[in-house]
Scaffold this motif. Sequence first.
Motif, PDB file in Angstrom:
ATOM      1  N   SER A 216       0.835  -1.207   0.000  1.00 59.98           N
ATOM      2  CA  SER A 216       0.000   0.000   0.000  1.00 59.98           C
ATOM      3  C   SER A 216       0.870   1.257   0.000  1.00 59.98           C
ATOM      4  O   SER A 216       0.466   2.293  -0.542  1.00 59.98           O
ATOM      5  N   LYS A 219       1.641   1.840  -3.572  1.00 59.67           N
ATOM      6  CA  LYS A 219       0.436   2.292  -4.276  1.00 59.67           C
ATOM      7  C   LYS A 219       0.196   3.780  -4.026  1.00 59.67           C
ATOM      8  O   LYS A 219      -0.104   4.543  -4.954  1.00 59.67           O
ATOM      9  N   LYS A 220       0.366   4.197  -2.774  1.00 55.76           N
ATOM     10  CA  LYS A 220       0.130   5.608  -2.445  1.00 55.76           C
ATOM     11  C   LYS A 220       1.134   6.523  -3.134  1.00 55.76           C
ATOM     12  O   LYS A 220       0.776   7.598  -3.616  1.00 55.76           O
TER      13      LYS A 220
END
Length: 333
Positions: A216, A219-220
Amino acid sequence: MKKTVLSCIQPTGEMHIGNYFGAIKNWVALQDQYDCLYGVVDLHSMTMPYDPKELRANTLRMAIELLACGIDPERSILFVQSMVPEHTELNWVFNCVTSYGELSRMTQFKDKSEQLESSTGKFVSAGLFTYPVLQAADILVYRADFVPVGKDQEQHLELSRNIAVRFNGQFGDCFPEPQPLFTKVPKVMSLADPTKKMSKSLGDKHVVGLFEEEKSLRKKVKRAVTDTGEATGDEMSPGVANLFSLLEACEKHDEHAELMNAYREGALQYGPLKGVVADALVELTQGFIARKAELEKDPGEVERLIARSSERARERAKLTLDQVRKLTGLPVL
Ligand code: TRP
């Protein structure tokens, strides 16, 4: 004799990279030079609406995260505010040398009370009003010389100095005037809205947790806003500037220089820039994640460590309270 440094953090949600680069990294470094005390201020968190179960869990988690970041209980003291009751005792004495007027001028109180009035049932506690008096007690109960804080806490620190001076003037010399320690730290902006400072209150997509899992995190960073569309002339857009400043914060100086050259030549692609930033953050956070997982295996051990460290804090705080009792006309215990 080493000078004393004190700083505190509220036990809120998980720490993010903005908290780390903006404060905690510096706390860790200061341990080399100073006699440091760091506190998790659970009593301050009671000044806004909260859930008791969450407060207890957040307090332990914040202590674990500080240890994972490198606060070293062998060299420094890591205490929980409510485990050192001398803070609240001194808070009362300080309430009596603080004026209603000066508390009314505190901008943080004005902001937070307005925030409350416009949302949750308008209840503004007296605790929120006297919050900076408790903060002065946190600092002065250890007679701290330096307080590493952000600019947003400047006014509170000035109040602490005024309280120290007023107390000394009324009762006799007891407290030094604590000085702020402003270290040059990067201001980490939100990834989704790089015109705003990274903050949990903006929402999840705006922040990168310091203990966030790799997938994540990547992804950010990949979704980070770069160009907002409007042509801004020669100036670097805030999103791109934020990515560069994160690289610098991760001490990736060579990569920073190389990509900056590409930018100047107009040859910079955002994809690769984001890739390098994500790699640097993953590299940084892996160690933190591993240490946190290790500490979480035995929360009882962390609780005992915090209790011992808070006890050491208490021994020091008691010396101050003895003197305060003598000077103010209270029975000496
Ligand atoms: N008010 C500080 C903040 O919001 C937290 C805090 C409480 C603090 N007591 C302190 C900071 C004493 C420095 C010293 O960040």
